[in-house]
Motif scaffolding. Structure first.
Motif, PDB file in Angstrom:
ATOM      1  N   UNK A  37     -40.590 -19.666  32.327  1.00 57.60           N
ATOM      2  CA  UNK A  37     -41.896 -19.596  31.666  1.00 57.60           C
ATOM      3  C   UNK A  37     -41.894 -20.566  30.482  1.00 57.60           C
ATOM      4  N   UNK A  41     -38.525 -17.554  29.233  1.00 62.39           N
ATOM      5  CA  UNK A  41     -38.107 -16.334  29.923  1.00 62.39           C
ATOM      6  C   UNK A  41     -37.882 -16.633  31.401  1.00 62.39           C
ATOM      7  N   UNK A  43     -39.036 -16.352  34.973  1.00 57.11           N
ATOM      8  CA  UNK A  43     -40.371 -16.173  35.545  1.00 57.11           C
ATOM      9  C   UNK A  43     -40.898 -17.510  36.003  1.00 57.11           C
ATOM     10  N   UNK A  44     -42.148 -17.523  36.463  1.00 57.93           N
ATOM     11  CA  UNK A  44     -42.759 -18.790  36.854  1.00 57.93           C
ATOM     12  C   UNK A  44     -44.128 -18.913  36.204  1.00 57.93           C
ATOM     13  N   UNK A  45     -44.613 -20.133  36.113  1.00 58.28           N
ATOM     14  CA  UNK A  45     -45.836 -20.417  35.381  1.00 58.28           C
ATOM     15  C   UNK A  45     -46.694 -21.391  36.200  1.00 58.28           C
ATOM     16  N   UNK A  47     -49.333 -23.004  35.512  1.00 59.47           N
ATOM     17  CA  UNK A  47     -49.756 -24.230  34.818  1.00 59.47           C
ATOM     18  C   UNK A  47     -48.624 -25.252  34.768  1.00 59.47           C
ATOM     19  N   UNK A  70     -42.667 -14.181  42.578  1.00 61.88           N
ATOM     20  CA  UNK A  70     -43.951 -14.765  42.186  1.00 61.88           C
ATOM     21  C   UNK A  70     -43.990 -16.281  42.289  1.00 61.88           C
ATOM     22  N   UNK A  73     -46.416 -17.420  44.917  1.00 67.70           N
ATOM     23  CA  UNK A  73     -47.765 -17.051  44.478  1.00 67.70           C
ATOM     24  C   UNK A  73     -48.261 -17.990  43.373  1.00 67.70           C
ATOM     25  N   UNK A  74     -47.383 -18.288  42.432  1.00 65.67           N
ATOM     26  CA  UNK A  74     -47.775 -19.185  41.348  1.00 65.67           C
ATOM     27  C   UNK A  74     -47.907 -20.630  41.821  1.00 65.67           C
ATOM     28  N   UNK A  77     -51.246 -20.694  43.338  1.00 60.81           N
ATOM     29  CA  UNK A  77     -52.236 -20.671  42.254  1.00 60.81           C
ATOM     30  C   UNK A  77     -52.360 -22.071  41.635  1.00 60.81           C
TER      31      UNK A  77
ATOM     32  N   UNK B  69     -57.329 -16.717  32.520  1.00 66.53           N
ATOM     33  CA  UNK B  69     -56.530 -17.905  32.234  1.00 66.53           C
ATOM     34  C   UNK B  69     -55.325 -17.579  31.359  1.00 66.53           C
ATOM     35  N   UNK B  72     -52.740 -15.763  33.518  1.00 63.85           N
ATOM     36  CA  UNK B  72     -52.076 -16.699  34.440  1.00 63.85           C
ATOM     37  C   UNK B  72     -51.010 -17.508  33.698  1.00 63.85           C
ATOM     38  N   UNK B  73     -51.323 -17.916  32.485  1.00 66.93           N
ATOM     39  CA  UNK B  73     -50.376 -18.790  31.785  1.00 66.93           C
ATOM     40  C   UNK B  73     -49.284 -18.040  31.032  1.00 66.93           C
ATOM     41  N   UNK B  75     -48.065 -14.501  31.580  1.00 62.88           N
ATOM     42  CA  UNK B  75     -47.339 -13.334  32.097  1.00 62.88           C
ATOM     43  C   UNK B  75     -45.937 -13.660  32.633  1.00 62.88           C
ATOM     44  N   UNK B  76     -45.849 -14.640  33.533  1.00 61.80           N
ATOM     45  CA  UNK B  76     -44.530 -15.006  34.052  1.00 61.80           C
ATOM     46  C   UNK B  76     -44.167 -14.386  35.381  1.00 61.80           C
ATOM     47  N   UNK B  77     -44.413 -13.107  35.565  1.00 62.52           N
ATOM     48  CA  UNK B  77     -44.101 -12.446  36.836  1.00 62.52           C
ATOM     49  C   UNK B  77     -45.276 -12.497  37.796  1.00 62.52           C
ATOM     50  N   UNK B  78     -45.131 -11.787  38.921  1.00 61.25           N
ATOM     51  CA  UNK B  78     -46.185 -11.789  39.938  1.00 61.25           C
ATOM     52  C   UNK B  78     -47.493 -11.207  39.407  1.00 61.25           C
ATOM     53  N   UNK B  81     -50.344 -14.131  38.243  1.00 62.12           N
ATOM     54  CA  UNK B  81     -51.317 -14.646  39.211  1.00 62.12           C
ATOM     55  C   UNK B  81     -52.164 -13.557  39.860  1.00 62.12           C
ATOM     56  N   UNK B  82     -51.607 -12.351  40.032  1.00 62.87           N
ATOM     57  CA  UNK B  82     -52.374 -11.283  40.690  1.00 62.87           C
ATOM     58  C   UNK B  82     -53.512 -10.781  39.801  1.00 62.87           C
ATOM     59  N   UNK B  85     -55.946 -13.689  39.032  1.00 67.46           N
ATOM     60  CA  UNK B  85     -56.914 -13.960  40.104  1.00 67.46           C
ATOM     61  C   UNK B  85     -57.985 -12.871  40.137  1.00 67.46           C
ATOM     62  N   UNK B  88     -60.332 -13.587  37.375  1.00 64.70           N
ATOM     63  CA  UNK B  88     -61.037 -14.842  37.653  1.00 64.70           C
ATOM     64  C   UNK B  88     -62.157 -14.643  38.679  1.00 64.70           C
ATOM     65  N   UNK B 119     -54.428 -13.452  46.892  1.00 60.51           N
ATOM     66  CA  UNK B 119     -53.266 -14.028  46.201  1.00 60.51           C
ATOM     67  C   UNK B 119     -51.957 -13.413  46.680  1.00 60.51           C
ATOM     68  N   UNK B 120     -51.947 -12.092  46.848  1.00 60.30           N
ATOM     69  CA  UNK B 120     -50.703 -11.409  47.190  1.00 60.30           C
ATOM     70  C   UNK B 120     -50.493 -11.232  48.687  1.00 60.30           C
TER      71      UNK B 120
END
Lengths: 133, 210
Positions: A37, A41, A43-45, A47, A70, A73-74, A77, B69, B72-73, B75-78, B81-82, B85, B88, B119-120
């Motif tokens: 992140x 951290x 995780x994934x981002x 952006x 994720x 999923x990211x 996105x 937004x 999405x930017x 959180x970090x975990x699934x 995006x869930x 979305x 959104x 998304x999921x």
């Protein structure tokens, strides 16, 4: 050349994968890490992945390799958020992140043919490492 | 009717509830996932909280889109995006609107669920947030269509979501990290379904106090 974006929950893993790729790949090949992140951290981002794709896009295809959870999923996105011009050129490959990245980087160094690159990713998934003979 | 000010109030309360439940959600995730759900939700909603004052006077669509937004930017975990979305997709329904009426609320809820499904790539019964959201949506829609007000409808929705969370204890996880556990995921409630229930409960609690 085809661009490569490597996505892992761990920035260390994705950066390490890029390092491993460049051991064998053409140095002109654009391979970037989009892991972790923005605040460091696990995780994934989305952006960060989007920026990675834009960074390696040169008009050819861009392939994204991701680990678990994720990250796919990211990555999806991130693709959704791209400009229409780039969006159609991006592909997420279904392959193990380390083995797949190396195989794809080597193949992309040889040719721009996207079918061959997809095949290299598929082969990496099937690759047998231990043979019990 | 939910005004844009009430919407901001709901979101602010959601941020507080996520902070209060940070440890609880993470604990649930430690049993069948990667122990970050509470931390991630709090991270995302804390960032949302910081943005709220700048959203005063904005329309509901802008508010929901901004929340999306940020989630999405940050959180970090699934759940980024869930939920991102979900917010959104629902933002588009109430674009330029200063109020959310009953029918709008049904559409907002419906779009949010469609967003999560898209998304999921999950369905009801996969042991995800959808197991809380879908039954909640169904009773919410029925309640509004029967002429009940938003307070009553949101009460029924969070009640159905709670039952949905209980149901996730009985089923095998088919999505996310918990799916690696297969049958060993039985007996544990889904952290995502739990956070969905808590968010829906916050909507009811906020509306009930107005």
């Amino acid at each position: 050349m085809v661009g490569i974006v490597i996505v892992s929950h761990s920035e260390k893993v994705s950066k390490g994968a890029v390092e491993l790729c460049y051991e064998m790949a053409d140095k002109d090949l654009k391979i970037v890490s989009a892991g972790g992140t923005e605040d460091g951290r696990i995780g994934t981002d989305a952006f960060l992945i989007k920026e990675g794709i834009e960074e390696v896009y040169t008009g050819n295809e861009v392939v994204v390799l991701a680990d678990i959870g994720s990250s796919i999923m990211n990555a999806e996105m991130a693709i959704d958020m791209l400009d229409e011009e780039i969006k159609g050129s991006v592909l997420i490959l279904d392959t193990p992140i380390i083995e797949g990245s190396i195989a794809v980087a080597v193949q992309a160094s040889i040719s721009n043919n996207i079918e061959d690159i997809i095949k290299a990713a598929e082969d990496a998934k099937q690759m047998k490492k231990v043979r019990n003979e | 009717m939910i005004t844009s000010d009430m919407l901001l109030n709901i979101i602010e309360n959601m941020a507080h509830v996520m902070k209060e439940n940070k440890g609880y959600l993470t604990e649930l995730d430690a049993k069948i996932g990667d122990s970050d759900h509470g931390i991630n939700m709090d991270k995302g909603f804390s960032a949302v909280l910081e943005k709220l004052s700048s959203l005063k006077g904005q329309d509901c669509g802008t508010i929901l889109k901004t929340v999306a937004m940020v989630l999405i930017s940050k959180v970090g975990g699934a759940s980024g995006p869930l939920y991102g979305t979900a917010f959104l997709k629902s933002a588009a329904v109430v674009k330029d609107k200063m109020e959310i009426g009953g029918q709008d609320a049904i559409a907002v809820f419906d779009e949010a669920i469609k967003g999560v499904k898209m998304r999921g790539k999950a369905e009801k019964g996969d042991k995800t947030m959808l197991d809380a959201l879908i039954p909640a949506y169904e009773v919410f829609k029925e309640s509004i269509e029967n002429g009940e007000d938003m307070v009553k409808a949101s009460f029924k929705a969070q009640e159905a979501a709670y039952n949905g969370v209980e149901y996730t204890k009985e089923i095998i996880a088919r999505k996310g990290r918990a799916s690696y556990l297969g049958e060993r995921s039985i007996g544990y409630q889904d952290p995502g379904a739990t956070s969905s229930y808590l968010l829906l409960k916050t909507i009811w609690c906020t509306l009930d106090k107005v």
